[in-house]
Design an enzyme around this catalytic site. Structure first.
Site: not given
Ligand code: PLP
Length: 444
Positions: A215, A87, A292
């Site tokens: 998270h 994402k 993640e």
């Molecule tokens: C479920 C989940 N995993 C991973 C991420 C990635 O987070 P980051 O970009 O802070 O590493 C997000 C970001 O919103 C998330 O919602």
């Protein structure tokens, strides 16, 4: 300003066949920088090319940066396998690079799973990390062999039992996200006092729970929150083990910045995380640890290059300073509805510092300036109260650290097209990737 050196060498834009095969099978057009050519050379040449064409905005995606970040991750968090959060930036070349480096992928929907699979990611390398999923997305995951998925509520358990009864489930828990620039725990995660009931319900439904995730929020500013979160996860593991589940996976989520100027670096997070893992999930526990990360991999890898399309000189003065200069008003060809959506969407990235591509004499007079985006909306403002030398229509500006939650959120509001992305990689990095493969360091 005036950060980039001016260089007129022509960079090669023809990738060799070997690179195309691994990094860019069909739809990635990575450019190989050979013979010592640099990203700056590439940008210079692209600007020259566009000057005689359309002056469209573009990104340069530095795949060497993604590669280096991966090695930094492995060095600092050797027990934690990264599952890149698609994402954050779904550029195919980034996904290809990470696939080649053998990371896993965190997908949030059918669309992201579809994309990852189409780029050669195998289903066992995907976690469907969304706790509230549409049923037909779960069915898609099931049909394509994606078994690993998260949940945090009873309705989701019921849905999963109907759509993918053989799924391997990860219970996401609420952790302290108060130290993060983007908080997530108000929307996702089960409270610790509810997990026992949820686990019992999973048991009744005949579902297999194999792990715990959390998270800490995106843009985390305090490494210590990981210590408590990992300790809480241990508590849930113990409960689940008592209920007869075989708990084998801990997912410590994302939250790590990808910027060098951010207050907490991966080295500091690692110290806390490694210590907590050794205490609560020592290697002999046999528990697999994954994360993640999104921002961490891509934030600093992308530079946005924009063009000044219009200019106005206003007669008003800052703060009533009657004798100061006029206000310079510039309009660029990308804005908050396009690549710079972070300015209104991303609490972890609320300002940018554009700098001029061409060399500027640093002794030149500076003017009180404002830079607007291209749309007919006054929310579309990039920066104000910016004291810079006078710019002209046609000048190019660069904006660094544009890789996280930018390309994946961009709209075409007012009919302005999305900036094109040019992934580039040095020949040295490419050879290093090839070596990793032939030496069996990277297993595919
Ligand atoms: C479920 C989940 N995993 C991973 C991420 C990635 O987070 P980051 O970009 O802070 O590493 C997000 C970001 O919103 C998330 O919602």
């Amino acid at each position: 300003m005036e950060k980039m050196e001016k260089n007129t060498d022509h960079a090669s834009v023809t990738p060799n066949k070997a690179v195309m095969e691994v990094l860019s099978p069909e739809n990635c057009d990575a450019v190989i920088l050979d013979n010592g050519r640099t990203i700056n050379n590439f940008i210079d040449n692209k600007i020259k090319e566009l000057d005689s064409l359309d002056n469209e905005p573009f990104y340069v995606a530095n795949l060497d940066s993604v590669f280096e970040r991966h090695h930094r991750w492995l060095t600092n968090l050797p027990r934690v396998k990264p599952f890149y959060a698609v994402k954050c930036n779904n550029t195919p070349a980034v996904i290809q690079m990470l696939r080649t480096l053998d990371t896993g992928f965190d997908c949030a929907s059918k669309g992201e799973i579809q994309m990852a699979l189409s780029l050669g990611v195998t289903p066992d390398k995907i976690i469907y990390a969304h706790t509230t999923k549409p049923g037909f997305h779960i069915k898609y995951a099931c049909a394509h062999g994606v078994d690993l998925m998260t949940f945090d509520n009873e309705a989701e358990l019921l849905k999963i039992s109907q759509c993918h009864a053989k799924a391997k489930l990860i219970l996401r828990i609420i952790v302290d996200d108060s130290k993060s620039l983007i908080r997530l725990s108000s929307k996702f995660g089960a409270r610790l006092d509810t997990v026992e009931k949820l686990l019992e319900r999973a048991k009744e439904l005949g579902l297999e729970v194999i792990g715990v995730s959390f998270h800490v929020g995106s843009g985390c500013t305090d490494s210590l929150v990981f210590k408590q979160a990992i300790s809480d996860a241990r508590h849930v593991f113990d409960l689940a083990n008592l209920l007869g589940f075989q708990m084998t996976l801990l997912d410590i989520g994302g939250g790590f910045s990808g910027r060098e100027d951010f207050q907490v670096k991966i080295e500091e997070f690692s110290e806390v995380i490694n210590g907590a893992l050794d205490k609560f999930f020592p290697p002999e526990s046999g528990v697999q640890i994954i994360a993640e990360p999104g921002r961490y991999y891509v934030e600093s890898a992308f530079t946005l290059v924009v063009n000044i399309i219009a200019k106005r000189v206003d007669m008003d003065h800052p703060d009533g300073e009657e004798n100061s200069s006029n206000k310079m008003v510039y309009y660029i060809n990308d804005g908050v509805y396009g690549s710079l959506n972070c300015l209104i969407n991303d609490p972890a990235h609320t300002s940018v510092t554009p700098y001029l591509h061409k060399a500027v004499d640093s002794s030149k007079q500076r003017y009180w300036s404002v830079i607007w985006g291209p749309t007919c909306d006054s929310l579309d403002k990039i920066i104000e109260n910016y004291w810079i030398p006078e710019l002209e229509v046609g000048d190019w500006l660069l904006i660094d650290n544009m890789g996280a939650y930018s390309v994946s959120i961009t709209t075409t509001f007012n009919g302005f097209e999305k900036a094109h992305i040019y992934p580039v990689v040095t020949a040295e990095t490419w050879h290093a990737l090839n070596l990793s493969h032939t030496n069996g360091i990277i297993n595919e």
